[in-house]
Design a protein around this motif. Structure first.
Motif: not given
Ligand code: GLU
Length: 444
Positions: A184, A7-9, A188, A5, A202, A41, A206
């Motif tokens: 988040y 998963a952008p904010s 998540s 996935r 990612r 997200d 992270h």
């Molecule tokens: N929304 C998080 C971000 O943009 C997702 C990070 C992830 O991939 O878990 O940093």
């Protein structure tokens, strides 16, 4: 089945760093014949905007990174609530009442003593009466996830190799704010479980989140996915400059770059595989492998992108570009013009050179008679595919000119320029009538 996935904010425009993460998720899924999901997200309802979500969709579509499905976290609050209740009942989340200032002070004291600034779990030991007293004062709790200090954290990262964390050196992460909103971290994990995500790809920023999230997976009764944390992207000056960080993907689209150029570059920088000009992603999908990724930052060079784009344009088939070419421009014309342009849009300039009207720069006096001779010779010859060779061959004989003195006045008179596509291909496109007309005009 591999499921990844992106998963952008949706709190801003997508930039090259985000795109790289999206791309690697997509490449991994496609390499394995799996699924690639887009998850917005958007738990931060204040900062998340539909216009940004629309921008992300449009950028992914332009790049051909089509998600197999799309979800957004704001539709899933009930699910988070449910899991949160279970974790609370199991004592894996606990309410905390410290203010930001208090926490800051605690950290400063710890740092002053040379200790790691790890949350001291003071709130874990509050009695019911103490909690009630805070509530009576109108202080609402924020919530932390209780790390299991006895369970050492480890995973085999597809890029970073074996990773180990001692949970005692990590703060219990805040997962929910006092106003009830979610950070988040926990949503998540809940989503990754619910959506069957097999690989989380990612940025390495992270990594410490992963350490605590691994315990959340376990606390929720799930097997953690496989992780790949990629080294960050930097610009030519060694860091992700403000410029690159703010440069939206639309900037590249507006600059007339081919989406596949961005894909080809971002798929390979930071890996041990060379950046290669490709006209579609298939060869990149086929060879994509996290084992090829290095730990050093990937360097994004806009100049390299431009050069790569040019090489790619020179390889593009007519079918790939025909709907972006001027009406009437044939495959033959595209193939003739292609080696002389950097961007597809520039084909239109050369097409104008073929079709006219053209402004021909004034001709040097010594060339005037030669052009007259050239015009007469052209009128006499059969205008076929070999016309340029036959014509210049005849002129070489009759005028005694050769090389530049022979070719340049003809090119100038016919195209108005000193350089450009191969004249042997261009002249048949210009055609007999236009060529004669231009040669006549050039003499006046
Ligand atoms: N929304 C998080 C971000 O943009 C997702 C990070 C992830 O991939 O878990 O940093």
């Amino acid at each position: 089945m591999v499921v990844t996935r992106f998963a952008p904010s949706p709190t801003g425009h997508m930039h090259v760093g985000n795109l790289r993460t999206a791309l690697h998720n997509w490449l991994w899924a496609r390499h394995h014949g799996g699924r690639f999901l887009l998850r917005l997200d958007d738990t931060d309802l204040e900062r998340s905007k539909e216009e940004y979500a629309a921008g992300i969709r449009a950028d992914l579509a332009w790049l051909g990174l089509h998600p197999d499905s799309e979800t957004k976290q704001s539709d899933r609050f009930a699910l988070y609530e449910e899991h949160f209740a279970h974790l609370a009942a199991a004592g894996r989340v606990y309410p905390c009442y410290e203010s930001a200032q208090e926490l800051d002070l605690k950290r400063k004291i710890q740092l002053g003593r040379g200790l790691p600034p790890v949350y001291d779990r003071a709130a874990l030991h509050l009695t019911d009466a103490e909690k009630a007293a805070f509530e009576a004062e109108g202080i609402k709790p924020h919530w932390r996830f209780l790390l299991d200090h006895d369970a050492l954290i480890g995973w085999t990262d597809l890029i970073r190799g074996e990773q180990h964390f001692d949970p005692k050196l990590l703060s219990d992460p805040v997962i929910r704010r006092a106003d009830g909103s979610w950070l988040y971290m926990l949503p998540s994990v809940i989503d990754d479980i619910d959506m069957g995500i097999t690989h989380v790809v990612r940025g390495e920023d992270h990594v410490s989140n992963t350490a605590t999230q691994i315990q959340m997976f376990t606390a929720l009764g799930a097997q953690p996915p496989v992780f790949a944390h990629e080294a960050l992207l930097v610009g030519t000056e060694g860091k992700l400059s403000k410029r690159l960080g703010s440069l939206g993907i639309s900037t590249f689209r507006e600059a007339g770059l081919e989406p596949v150029s961005l894909i080809a570059l971002l798929a390979r920088i930071g890996t041990s595989d060379p950046v290669i000009p490709v006209t579609d992603a298939a060869p990149l999908i086929e060879t994509f492998d996290f084992a090829r990724f290095g730990r050093a930052p990937a360097r994004f060079d806009e100049q390299e992108l431009e050069t790569l784009n040019q090489k790619i344009v020179h390889l593009l088939d007519y079918d790939a570009v025909r709907n972006r070419l001027p009406t009437g421009m044939t495959e033959e014309a595209w193939i003739t013009i292609r080696p002389n342009i950097e961007k597809v849009a520039q084909a239109a300039d050369w097409w104008t050179v073929v079709t006219g009207p053209l402004t021909i720069p004034s001709v040097a006096d010594e060339d005037r008679a030669f052009l007259k001779q050239a015009m007469e010779s052209l009128a006499d010859l059969t205008f076929d595919a070999d016309i340029w060779r036959n014509w210049t061959g005849a002129l070489k004989e009759s005028s005694g000119r050769k090389g530049k003195a022979l070719f340049l006045p003809l090119r100038r008179a016919l195209t108005g320029a000193d350089h450009g596509p191969d004249m042997s291909h261009l002249l048949p496109l210009i055609g007999r009538e236009r060529a004669l007309e231009r040669l006549r005009a050039a003499q006046s």
